[in-house]
Design a protein around this motif. Structure first.
Motif, PDB file in Angstrom:
ATOM      1  N   ILE A 142      32.813  51.126  46.090  1.00 32.07           N
ATOM      2  CA  ILE A 142      32.033  50.639  47.235  1.00 32.07           C
ATOM      3  C   ILE A 142      30.546  50.540  46.899  1.00 32.07           C
ATOM      4  O   ILE A 142      30.079  51.075  45.894  1.00 32.07           O
ATOM      5  N   ASN A 143      29.836  49.816  47.775  1.00 29.90           N
ATOM      6  CA  ASN A 143      28.386  49.633  47.654  1.00 29.90           C
ATOM      7  C   ASN A 143      27.999  49.062  46.292  1.00 29.90           C
ATOM      8  O   ASN A 143      27.055  49.532  45.640  1.00 29.90           O
ATOM      9  N   THR A 144      28.764  48.081  45.852  1.00 32.46           N
ATOM     10  CA  THR A 144      28.489  47.463  44.552  1.00 32.46           C
ATOM     11  C   THR A 144      27.261  46.567  44.643  1.00 32.46           C
ATOM     12  O   THR A 144      27.004  45.930  45.658  1.00 32.46           O
ATOM     13  N   SER A 145      26.504  46.513  43.542  1.00 30.02           N
ATOM     14  CA  SER A 145      25.286  45.703  43.491  1.00 30.02           C
ATOM     15  C   SER A 145      25.531  44.444  42.678  1.00 30.02           C
ATOM     16  O   SER A 145      26.638  44.201  42.185  1.00 30.02           O
ATOM     17  N   MET A 146      24.483  43.685  42.472  1.00 29.10           N
ATOM     18  CA  MET A 146      24.595  42.409  41.758  1.00 29.10           C
ATOM     19  C   MET A 146      24.965  42.602  40.295  1.00 29.10           C
ATOM     20  O   MET A 146      25.527  41.703  39.670  1.00 29.10           O
ATOM     21  N   ILE A 147      24.661  43.784  39.740  1.00 29.07           N
ATOM     22  CA  ILE A 147      24.962  43.991  38.312  1.00 29.07           C
ATOM     23  C   ILE A 147      26.404  44.442  38.092  1.00 29.07           C
ATOM     24  O   ILE A 147      26.879  44.453  36.949  1.00 29.07           O
ATOM     25  N   PHE A 148      27.105  44.791  39.175  1.00 27.17           N
ATOM     26  CA  PHE A 148      28.452  45.337  38.993  1.00 27.17           C
ATOM     27  C   PHE A 148      29.414  44.369  38.312  1.00 27.17           C
ATOM     28  O   PHE A 148      30.205  44.799  37.454  1.00 27.17           O
ATOM     29  N   PRO A 149      29.430  43.077  38.654  1.00 33.45           N
ATOM     30  CA  PRO A 149      30.372  42.171  37.959  1.00 33.45           C
ATOM     31  C   PRO A 149      30.221  42.193  36.445  1.00 33.45           C
ATOM     32  O   PRO A 149      31.218  42.072  35.715  1.00 33.45           O
ATOM     33  N   ILE A 150      29.001  42.394  35.947  1.00 34.72           N
ATOM     34  CA  ILE A 150      28.781  42.459  34.501  1.00 34.72           C
ATOM     35  C   ILE A 150      29.438  43.724  33.933  1.00 34.72           C
ATOM     36  O   ILE A 150      30.126  43.688  32.904  1.00 34.72           O
ATOM     37  N   ILE A 151      29.223  44.836  34.625  1.00 39.31           N
ATOM     38  CA  ILE A 151      29.794  46.109  34.190  1.00 39.31           C
ATOM     39  C   ILE A 151      31.322  46.057  34.266  1.00 39.31           C
ATOM     40  O   ILE A 151      32.023  46.480  33.345  1.00 39.31           O
ATOM     41  N   TRP A 152      31.841  45.546  35.371  1.00 41.55           N
ATOM     42  CA  TRP A 152      33.290  45.513  35.602  1.00 41.55           C
ATOM     43  C   TRP A 152      33.986  44.620  34.579  1.00 41.55           C
ATOM     44  O   TRP A 152      35.101  44.931  34.147  1.00 41.55           O
ATOM     45  N   ARG A 153      33.341  43.559  34.164  1.00 42.91           N
ATOM     46  CA  ARG A 153      33.930  42.660  33.176  1.00 42.91           C
ATOM     47  C   ARG A 153      34.215  43.403  31.873  1.00 42.91           C
ATOM     48  O   ARG A 153      35.216  43.148  31.197  1.00 42.91           O
ATOM     49  N   ILE A 154      33.342  44.344  31.509  1.00 37.11           N
ATOM     50  CA  ILE A 154      33.527  45.132  30.289  1.00 37.11           C
ATOM     51  C   ILE A 154      34.581  46.209  30.499  1.00 37.11           C
ATOM     52  O   ILE A 154      35.515  46.364  29.705  1.00 37.11           O
ATOM     53  N   ILE A 155      34.453  46.955  31.587  1.00 31.45           N
ATOM     54  CA  ILE A 155      35.346  48.087  31.847  1.00 31.45           C
ATOM     55  C   ILE A 155      36.782  47.629  32.053  1.00 31.45           C
ATOM     56  O   ILE A 155      37.726  48.288  31.592  1.00 31.45           O
ATOM     57  N   ARG A 156      36.958  46.510  32.718  1.00 30.67           N
ATOM     58  CA  ARG A 156      38.314  46.043  33.025  1.00 30.67           C
ATOM     59  C   ARG A 156      39.139  45.813  31.760  1.00 30.67           C
ATOM     60  O   ARG A 156      40.365  45.944  31.777  1.00 30.67           O
ATOM     61  N   GLU A 157      38.488  45.489  30.673  1.00 30.50           N
ATOM     62  CA  GLU A 157      39.184  45.264  29.401  1.00 30.50           C
ATOM     63  C   GLU A 157      39.846  46.539  28.886  1.00 30.50           C
ATOM     64  O   GLU A 157      40.766  46.486  28.082  1.00 30.50           O
ATOM     65  N   TRP A 158      39.372  47.698  29.338  1.00 32.76           N
ATOM     66  CA  TRP A 158      39.913  48.970  28.856  1.00 32.76           C
ATOM     67  C   TRP A 158      41.051  49.487  29.734  1.00 32.76           C
ATOM     68  O   TRP A 158      41.665  50.503  29.401  1.00 32.76           O
ATOM     69  N   ILE A 159      41.320  48.815  30.819  1.00 34.91           N
ATOM     70  CA  ILE A 159      42.293  49.315  31.790  1.00 34.91           C
ATOM     71  C   ILE A 159      43.517  48.412  31.822  1.00 34.91           C
ATOM     72  O   ILE A 159      43.397  47.185  31.883  1.00 34.91           O
ATOM     73  N   ASP A 160      44.686  49.014  31.781  1.00 30.37           N
ATOM     74  CA  ASP A 160      45.941  48.271  31.869  1.00 30.37           C
ATOM     75  C   ASP A 160      45.977  47.485  33.187  1.00 30.37           C
ATOM     76  O   ASP A 160      45.454  47.950  34.215  1.00 30.37           O
ATOM     77  N   PRO A 161      46.566  46.299  33.188  1.00 25.14           N
ATOM     78  CA  PRO A 161      46.586  45.479  34.414  1.00 25.14           C
ATOM     79  C   PRO A 161      47.190  46.178  35.630  1.00 25.14           C
ATOM     80  O   PRO A 161      46.759  45.923  36.765  1.00 25.14           O
ATOM     81  N   VAL A 162      48.173  47.059  35.433  1.00 23.47           N
ATOM     82  CA  VAL A 162      48.798  47.721  36.587  1.00 23.47           C
ATOM     83  C   VAL A 162      47.819  48.655  37.293  1.00 23.47           C
ATOM     84  O   VAL A 162      47.588  48.524  38.499  1.00 23.47           O
ATOM     85  N   PRO A 163      47.210  49.640  36.589  1.00 22.06           N
ATOM     86  CA  PRO A 163      46.215  50.454  37.291  1.00 22.06           C
ATOM     87  C   PRO A 163      45.000  49.654  37.739  1.00 22.06           C
ATOM     88  O   PRO A 163      44.401  49.962  38.778  1.00 22.06           O
ATOM     89  N   ALA A 164      44.641  48.623  36.979  1.00 26.09           N
ATOM     90  CA  ALA A 164      43.501  47.793  37.391  1.00 26.09           C
ATOM     91  C   ALA A 164      43.762  47.127  38.739  1.00 26.09           C
ATOM     92  O   ALA A 164      42.849  46.944  39.552  1.00 26.09           O
ATOM     93  N   SER A 165      45.041  46.794  39.007  1.00 26.61           N
ATOM     94  CA  SER A 165      45.383  46.157  40.282  1.00 26.61           C
ATOM     95  C   SER A 165      45.258  47.121  41.461  1.00 26.61           C
ATOM     96  O   SER A 165      45.246  46.694  42.618  1.00 26.61           O
ATOM     97  N   LYS A 166      45.159  48.426  41.169  1.00 24.27           N
ATOM     98  CA  LYS A 166      45.020  49.434  42.225  1.00 24.27           C
ATOM     99  C   LYS A 166      43.556  49.763  42.518  1.00 24.27           C
ATOM    100  O   LYS A 166      43.267  50.659  43.309  1.00 24.27           O
ATOM    101  N   ILE A 167      42.659  49.054  41.861  1.00 23.28           N
ATOM    102  CA  ILE A 167      41.226  49.265  42.073  1.00 23.28           C
ATOM    103  C   ILE A 167      40.706  48.174  43.006  1.00 23.28           C
ATOM    104  O   ILE A 167      40.765  46.984  42.688  1.00 23.28           O
ATOM    105  N   HIS A 168      40.219  48.593  44.175  1.00 26.09           N
ATOM    106  CA  HIS A 168      39.699  47.672  45.177  1.00 26.09           C
ATOM    107  C   HIS A 168      38.170  47.732  45.164  1.00 26.09           C
ATOM    108  O   HIS A 168      37.589  48.811  45.052  1.00 26.09           O
ATOM    109  N   ILE A 169      37.534  46.595  45.297  1.00 26.22           N
ATOM    110  CA  ILE A 169      36.072  46.526  45.259  1.00 26.22           C
ATOM    111  C   ILE A 169      35.561  45.996  46.587  1.00 26.22           C
ATOM    112  O   ILE A 169      36.011  44.956  47.073  1.00 26.22           O
ATOM    113  N   ALA A 170      34.647  46.742  47.187  1.00 19.74           N
ATOM    114  CA  ALA A 170      34.081  46.368  48.485  1.00 19.74           C
ATOM    115  C   ALA A 170      32.578  46.598  48.444  1.00 19.74           C
ATOM    116  O   ALA A 170      32.120  47.733  48.236  1.00 19.74           O
TER     117      ALA A 170
END
Length: 306
Positions: A195-223
Motif C-alpha cells: 500500500i501507499n506506493t509512490s511513483m518510483i514503485f513500478p521501477i522497483i517492482w519490475r526488478i523484484i518481480r523477476e525474483w518471485i515465482d508467478p504463483v506467489p507473485a499473483s498473491k501480491i496486491h498493489i494499492a
C-alpha cells in the motif's frame, strides 16, 4: 500425485519435525511441496530433501529458541527504527497478519551498519526466526479453531518511500528473504497487500518481480492510496481483524515501534515475547487427524491427490 510422493518417502530417514516444527498433518506438508512444484512428485521429493538438509545446516531447532536480540547482535527495537514490522492478530481466515513499514524510515544499509557486519546475514537469520514464529502462530490458530491455517497475510506500507531508500543493500536483502520464503517455506503466503506506493514503485517492482515465482507473485496486491487499499484490506482481512492504524476496528493496541514485534496479544490468545522451542509433550502424535479438520482442501489440492 500425493500417493506417488508418499511412496518416495516411505524409506525416509528423517521425521516430520525435521521438515516442520509446527505441522498439523504430514499430508498437508507434502501437498504444500507438491503445489510449489506444480504437482511434480519427483521435484517435490528433491525439494523436501534439500529443505531437510538446509534446516539441519541452519539448526532451526536451536534458532527458534534463540532470543532475536542474540540473532541480530543488537536489540531488535533498534532494527525497528529502520525496518518497522509487527504481528497483529489474525485475518478472517485465521492467517497471522504481519505489518511491515518499508517507507521513509527503511534503510537496509543503516541496518547493516547497526548490526556491525559487512553482510545482512543476521537479518536473514532473524527472518527465518520470524517465519518459524508465524508458522507456529498458524499452527496454534488451527488447534484453537479446528480449521486448517497454513498461510500468512502481510501488509507492506511504502508511505513516503523515495530513491534515498533504494540501494544495493535493499535489493540484496529483499532477494535473500524472497529466496528463503520460496525455497524453505513454500506455499505459506496467503496474500500480501502493498500500500501507499509512490511513483518510483513500478521501477522497483519490475526488478523484484523477476525474483518471485508467478504463483506467489499473483498473491501480491498493489494499492496506491487509501481509497484503494482500505476497501481491499477490509475485504481481505475483515474490518474487525484489521489494525486501527489502517482503518480497522481490531481491539489490539495500535502499531507501536517501541513494542517488540511479536509481543502482540490476539483476540483469543497470545504469543509470548520470546518464542521458545516446542514443548516436549507437544509432538507429532498430537497432530489433528484429517477427519477432525473442518476445512476442506481447495480445488487445486484435491485435483493433485491422485
Amino acid at each position: 500425485m500425493l500417493r506417488s510422493l508418499q511412496a518416495k518417502l516411505e524409506d525416509r530417514t528423517f521425521e516430520l519435525e525435521d521438515l516442520c516444527l509446527s505441522a498439523l498433518n504430514w499430508d498437508l506438508i507434502l501437498l504444500r511441496y507438491l503445489r510449489a512444484n506444480k504437482f511434480d512428485a519427483a521435484k517435490a521429493y528433491e525439494h523436501i530433501l534439500k529443505n531437510v538438509k538446509w534446516r539441519k545446516d541452519q539448526n532451526i531447532r536451536q534458532l527458534v529458541s534463540t532470543d532475536p536480540d542474540e540473532i541480530l547482535g543488537i536489540n531488535v527495537r533498534e532494527v525497528l527504527k529502520f525496518a518497522p514490522h509487527w504481528h497483529r492478530g489474525f485475518d478472517k481466515c485465521g492467517r497471522p497478519i504481519i505489518y511491515k513499514h518499508y517507507g521513509s524510515t527503511f534503510n537496509a544499509t543503516h541496518v547493516k551498519d547497526l548490526i556491525g557486519q559487512n553482510s545482512l546475514d543476521p537479518m536473514e537469520r532473524y527472518h527465518i526466526w520470524e517465519m518459524e514464529a508465524c508458522v507456529r502462530l498458524a499452527y496454534e490458530e488451527s488447534l484453537r479453531t479446528g480449521y486448517i491455517v497454513e498461510t500468512i497475510s502481510a501488509v507492506v506500507d511504502l508511505q513516503d518511500l523515495s530513491m534515498w531508500n533504494v540501494n544495493v543493500d535493499m535489493y540484496t536483502l529483499i532477494k535473500s528473504l524472497a529466496d528463503v520464503d520460496q525455497q524453505q517455506y513454500p506455499e505459506t503466503l496467503g496474500f500480501t497487500v502493498v500500500i501507499n506506493t509512490s511513483m518510483i514503485f513500478p521501477i522497483i517492482w519490475r526488478i523484484i518481480r523477476e525474483w518471485i515465482d508467478p504463483v506467489p507473485a499473483s498473491k501480491i496486491h498493489i494499492a496506491a492510496g487509501r481509497d484503494e487499499w482500505l476497501p481491499l484490506l477490509s475485504d481481505l482481512f475483515g474490518v474487525d481483524n484489521l489494525s486501527a492504524t489502517y482503518g480497522g476496528s481490531c481491539s489490539l493496541p495500535p502499531l507501536d515501534p517501541m513494542q517488540h514485534p511479536y509481543a502482540a496479544i490476539s483476540c483469543e490468545h497470545e504469543l509470548v515475547e520470546k518464542t521458545g522451542g516446542r514443548d516436549e509433550n507437544d509432538r507429532t502424535e498430537t497432530l489433528i487427524p484429517n477427519t477432525t479438520i473442518k476445512a476442506r482442501m481447495d480445488k487445486e489440492t484435491v485435483n493433485g491427490t491422485g
